[in-house]
Design an enzyme around this catalytic site. Structure first.
Site, PDB file in Angstrom:
ATOM      1  N   ARG A  18       5.108 -72.196  55.545  1.00  0.00           N
ATOM      2  CA  ARG A  18       3.748 -71.686  55.459  1.00  0.00           C
ATOM      3  C   ARG A  18       2.786 -72.695  56.093  1.00  0.00           C
ATOM      4  O   ARG A  18       3.120 -73.863  56.260  1.00  0.00           O
ATOM      5  CB  ARG A  18       3.364 -71.447  54.002  1.00  0.00           C
ATOM      6  CG  ARG A  18       4.150 -70.330  53.332  1.00  0.00           C
ATOM      7  CD  ARG A  18       3.926 -70.350  51.828  1.00  0.00           C
ATOM      8  NE  ARG A  18       2.515 -70.225  51.507  1.00  0.00           N
ATOM      9  CZ  ARG A  18       1.969 -70.615  50.353  1.00  0.00           C
ATOM     10  NH1 ARG A  18       2.714 -71.183  49.418  1.00  0.00           N
ATOM     11  NH2 ARG A  18       0.679 -70.448  50.130  1.00  0.00           N
ATOM     12  N   SER A  20      -0.195 -73.673  54.857  1.00  0.00           N
ATOM     13  CA  SER A  20      -1.066 -74.395  53.935  1.00  0.00           C
ATOM     14  C   SER A  20      -0.784 -75.893  53.995  1.00  0.00           C
ATOM     15  O   SER A  20       0.340 -76.309  54.296  1.00  0.00           O
ATOM     16  CB  SER A  20      -0.865 -73.899  52.499  1.00  0.00           C
ATOM     17  OG  SER A  20       0.348 -74.398  51.957  1.00  0.00           O
ATOM     18  N   LYS A  90       9.496 -72.292  42.982  1.00  0.00           N
ATOM     19  CA  LYS A  90       8.895 -71.310  42.073  1.00  0.00           C
ATOM     20  C   LYS A  90       8.375 -70.084  42.812  1.00  0.00           C
ATOM     21  O   LYS A  90       8.138 -69.042  42.204  1.00  0.00           O
ATOM     22  CB  LYS A  90       7.770 -71.941  41.244  1.00  0.00           C
ATOM     23  CG  LYS A  90       6.488 -72.218  41.992  1.00  0.00           C
ATOM     24  CD  LYS A  90       5.400 -72.650  41.018  1.00  0.00           C
ATOM     25  CE  LYS A  90       4.074 -72.871  41.743  1.00  0.00           C
ATOM     26  NZ  LYS A  90       2.985 -73.210  40.810  1.00  0.00           N
ATOM     27  N   ASP A  91       8.187 -70.174  44.139  1.00  0.00           N
ATOM     28  CA  ASP A  91       7.726 -69.026  44.926  1.00  0.00           C
ATOM     29  C   ASP A  91       8.866 -68.095  45.318  1.00  0.00           C
ATOM     30  O   ASP A  91       8.619 -66.989  45.816  1.00  0.00           O
ATOM     31  CB  ASP A  91       7.023 -69.495  46.207  1.00  0.00           C
ATOM     32  CG  ASP A  91       5.692 -70.170  45.939  1.00  0.00           C
ATOM     33  OD1 ASP A  91       5.095 -69.894  44.876  1.00  0.00           O
ATOM     34  OD2 ASP A  91       5.242 -70.963  46.787  1.00  0.00           O
ATOM     35  N   ARG A 141       1.455 -66.647  33.180  1.00  0.00           N
ATOM     36  CA  ARG A 141       2.194 -67.549  32.295  1.00  0.00           C
ATOM     37  C   ARG A 141       1.263 -68.584  31.680  1.00  0.00           C
ATOM     38  O   ARG A 141       1.289 -68.819  30.457  1.00  0.00           O
ATOM     39  CB  ARG A 141       3.301 -68.259  33.090  1.00  0.00           C
ATOM     40  CG  ARG A 141       3.973 -69.407  32.339  1.00  0.00           C
ATOM     41  CD  ARG A 141       4.889 -70.189  33.256  1.00  0.00           C
ATOM     42  NE  ARG A 141       4.206 -70.727  34.411  1.00  0.00           N
ATOM     43  CZ  ARG A 141       3.501 -71.864  34.414  1.00  0.00           C
ATOM     44  NH1 ARG A 141       3.390 -72.567  33.301  1.00  0.00           N
ATOM     45  NH2 ARG A 141       2.920 -72.291  35.507  1.00  0.00           N
ATOM     46  N   ARG A 142       0.441 -69.209  32.522  1.00  0.00           N
ATOM     47  CA  ARG A 142      -0.475 -70.232  32.011  1.00  0.00           C
ATOM     48  C   ARG A 142      -1.492 -69.635  31.052  1.00  0.00           C
ATOM     49  O   ARG A 142      -1.765 -70.191  29.984  1.00  0.00           O
ATOM     50  CB  ARG A 142      -1.190 -70.920  33.189  1.00  0.00           C
ATOM     51  CG  ARG A 142      -0.270 -71.812  34.005  1.00  0.00           C
ATOM     52  CD  ARG A 142      -0.935 -72.280  35.279  1.00  0.00           C
ATOM     53  NE  ARG A 142      -0.040 -73.162  36.038  1.00  0.00           N
ATOM     54  CZ  ARG A 142      -0.077 -73.316  37.354  1.00  0.00           C
ATOM     55  NH1 ARG A 142      -0.947 -72.635  38.079  1.00  0.00           N
ATOM     56  NH2 ARG A 142       0.770 -74.129  37.950  1.00  0.00           N
ATOM     57  N   ARG A 159      -8.151 -68.169  43.758  1.00  0.00           N
ATOM     58  CA  ARG A 159      -7.177 -68.056  44.830  1.00  0.00           C
ATOM     59  C   ARG A 159      -7.466 -69.064  45.933  1.00  0.00           C
ATOM     60  O   ARG A 159      -8.513 -69.684  45.989  1.00  0.00           O
ATOM     61  CB  ARG A 159      -7.188 -66.636  45.421  1.00  0.00           C
ATOM     62  CG  ARG A 159      -6.640 -65.557  44.503  1.00  0.00           C
ATOM     63  CD  ARG A 159      -5.170 -65.740  44.181  1.00  0.00           C
ATOM     64  NE  ARG A 159      -4.400 -66.173  45.336  1.00  0.00           N
ATOM     65  CZ  ARG A 159      -4.020 -65.394  46.357  1.00  0.00           C
ATOM     66  NH1 ARG A 159      -4.332 -64.119  46.343  1.00  0.00           N
ATOM     67  NH2 ARG A 159      -3.323 -65.877  47.359  1.00  0.00           N
ATOM     68  N   GLY A 160      -6.509 -69.187  46.850  1.00  0.00           N
ATOM     69  CA  GLY A 160      -6.641 -70.108  47.961  1.00  0.00           C
ATOM     70  C   GLY A 160      -5.693 -71.281  47.814  1.00  0.00           C
ATOM     71  O   GLY A 160      -5.064 -71.471  46.771  1.00  0.00           O
ATOM     72  N   ARG A 165      -9.217 -74.325  46.301  1.00  0.00           N
ATOM     73  CA  ARG A 165      -9.466 -74.205  44.861  1.00  0.00           C
ATOM     74  C   ARG A 165     -10.226 -75.411  44.319  1.00  0.00           C
ATOM     75  O   ARG A 165     -11.132 -75.264  43.485  1.00  0.00           O
ATOM     76  CB  ARG A 165      -8.138 -74.018  44.119  1.00  0.00           C
ATOM     77  CG  ARG A 165      -7.601 -72.595  44.223  1.00  0.00           C
ATOM     78  CD  ARG A 165      -6.282 -72.423  43.511  1.00  0.00           C
ATOM     79  NE  ARG A 165      -5.159 -72.862  44.332  1.00  0.00           N
ATOM     80  CZ  ARG A 165      -3.906 -72.871  43.919  1.00  0.00           C
ATOM     81  NH1 ARG A 165      -3.612 -72.519  42.675  1.00  0.00           N
ATOM     82  NH2 ARG A 165      -2.935 -73.265  44.720  1.00  0.00           N
ATOM     83  N   CYS A 253       6.068 -63.107  38.914  1.00  0.00           N
ATOM     84  CA  CYS A 253       4.695 -63.542  38.640  1.00  0.00           C
ATOM     85  C   CYS A 253       3.882 -62.484  37.911  1.00  0.00           C
ATOM     86  O   CYS A 253       2.786 -62.762  37.431  1.00  0.00           O
ATOM     87  CB  CYS A 253       3.996 -63.955  39.933  1.00  0.00           C
ATOM     88  SG  CYS A 253       3.635 -62.572  41.055  1.00  0.00           S
TER      89      CYS A 253
END
Length: 363
Positions: A18, A20, A90-91, A141-142, A159-160, A165, A253
Site C-alpha cells: 500500500r 500509506s 491484522k488486515d 472491537r476497541r 479514518r485516514g 488521524r 472487522c
C-alpha cells in the site's frame, strides 16, 4: 547473488505494498532485512492503492467488503506482477485466495492498543476525561471493550492513515483522544505520541495485530525460500492460533472479536472474546496448550479435522521452517477456544452485532 531469470538476466524482486507511510515503512523494513541476507539482491517496491485506502466517507465495518487492504495486492501477486506483498497481519482475511500463502511472519511489535491524547489533555488518562468526551476509533472491537470500562465516553469514527488521524486530533477539537495500534506508532518513530498503552489483559487486541506478513504464490519455491528466513517462530505460532480462532468464528472487522496470546515455558496461552456492539455482553475464555511433544502429539498430527487444521492449511509453506506439530497445536488451540465460545452463544452475539452494525447510523 540475486537469482537469475530464464533468459540469464538478473531477477528484480518486486514487492507490492500500500502507499500509506506506515505500509511503506513496513515494506522498506522487509527490504532492509532481505538485503542483510543478500546485499546484492535487486528489489523494486511497487506501491498500490487498495479499496480500503479509497473508502474514506464511512467506517470500514459498514462497507460489507472483505480484503479491504489486501485484494488489489493479492490480485497483482496472482497475476505475477509482483513476487511478494507485505501486509499488516491484522488486515489479512483469515482465508487466503487459491495459490497464495503466507511465507514469512516477522517478529511482532507490541500488539497493544495505544491511547493518544489531544495535546490539551496531556498527562490525563481515559478515566480522567469529562463525560461525553469523544474518542476517535473506527474499530468495533476497541469500542465494545472501551464501552464496558468507560461508558461515560462517546466514540466516533476516524479514518485516514496515521498521519491524517493524528492531524485531525491535533488541529481540531473533535476528539479528546484517539485509540491506535501501538505497533504502527512505534514503527513510525512516534513513541512520544503514545500517552499510554491499554492493558492487554483487559483490552485484548485484534488477531495478528503488530505482526507483519509476507505473502507469496504457493508455487514460487525460490521466493519462498528467500523470504522464509524472516520467520519469527513465536510470532508464527501466536498468529496461527489467533487466525484459526477468527476463521472458526468467521469473524472480521464487522464484528467485535479480540485475542491475547503469549508463550511461556513451552506453553501457548490464549485468551479470546466476542462482544455485543455496545459492549454490554461479553463472552471470554482462556485456554493453553503444550508446545512440547506429549500424549496429544499423535492425535493432533493425525487429525483429519479440516476445521481444526484450518490455519495450518492456509500457511502451507510454514511447515518447512517451523515444526508441523507446533503449527497444528496452535491451530487446534485457536479452533478449540472459538468452539468453546460458540457453545456459550458466540454466534448469536456476533450475528446480532453484524445486524446492528449494518442498521446503525453511528459507528
Amino acid at each position: 547473488m540475486p537469482p537469475s531469470q530464464d533468459d540469464g538476466t538478473t531477477k528484480i524482486l518486486k514487492i507490492g505494498t500500500r502507499k500509506s507511510p506506515l505500509a511503506m515503512w513496513q515494506t522498506e523494513w522487509v527490504v532492509d532485512e532481505l538485503k542483510k541476507l543478500d546485499k546484492d539482491l535487486m528489489i523494486e517496491i511497487v506501491p498500490m492503492s487498495t479499496t480500503g485506502d479509497k473508502i474514506l466517507d464511512k467506517p470500514l465495518p459498514k462497507t460489507g467488503e472483505k480484503s479491504l487492504f489486501t485484494k488489489e495486492l493479492e490480485h497483482a501477486l496472482a497475476l505475477r506482477e509482483v513476487h511478494i506483498v507485505v501486509n499488516s497481519m491484522k488486515d489479512m482475511p483469515s482465508t487466503l485466495p487459491d495459490n497464495l500463502t503466507i511465507s514469512a511472519v516477522a517478529k511482532r511489535e507490541n500488539p497493544a492498543d495505544a491511547v493518544v491524547m489531544h495535546p490539551k489533555h496531556r498527562g490525563k488518562r481515559l478515566e480522567d476525561l469529562e463525560d461525553g468526551s469523544v474518542i476517535g476509533t473506527s474499530s468495533l472491537r476497541r469500542i465494545a471493550q472501551l464501552k464496558r470500562k468507560f461508558p461515560h465516553l462517546k466514540y466516533k469514527s476516524v479514518r485516514g492513515n496515521l498521519n491524517t488521524r493524528l492531524r485531525k486530533l491535533d488541529e481540531a477539537n473533535d476528539y479528546s483522544a484517539l485509540i491506535l495500534a501501538a505497533a504502527g506508532l512505534k514503527r513510525m518513530g512516534w513513541n512520544d505520541r503514545i500517552s499510554y498503552t491499554l492493558d492487554t489483559e483487559v483490552f485484548m487486541y485484534a488477531a495478528g495485530q503488530g505482526a507483519l506478513a509476507v505473502e507469496t504464490r504457493a508455487d514460487d519455491v525460490e521466493t519462498i525460500d528467500l523470504v522464509s528466513k524472516l520467520h519469527d517462530k513465536h510470532t508464527v505460532i501466536q498468529c496461527i492460533a489467533e487466525r484459526a480462532f477468527l476463521r472458526t468464528l468467521e469473524g472480521g472487522c464487522s464484528v467485535p472479536t479480540a485475542v491475547r496470546t503469549y508463550i511461556k515455558d513451552d506453553e501457548l496461552y490464549m485468551k479470546a472474546g466476542v462482544y455485543s456492539l455496545d459492549g454490554s455482553e461479553a463472552l471470554v475464555a482462556d485456554m493453553q496448550t503444550s508446545l512440547t511433544p506429549n500424549e496429544e502429539w499423535d492425535r493432533i498430527m493425525t487429525s483429519g479435522d479440516r476445521e481444526a487444521s484450518c490455519e495450518f492449511a492456509s500457511i502451507t509453506t510454514s511447515y518447512h521452517f517451523v515444526s508441523p506439530y507446533l503449527l497444528k497445536a496452535a491451530g487446534h488451540l485457536g479452533r478449540d477456544i472459538a468452539m468453546l465460545l460458540v457453545k456459550k452463544g458466540a454466534r448469536r452475539v456476533l450475528d446480532e452485532a453484524r445486524r446492528q452494525n449494518l442498521m446503525s447510523d453511528s459507528i
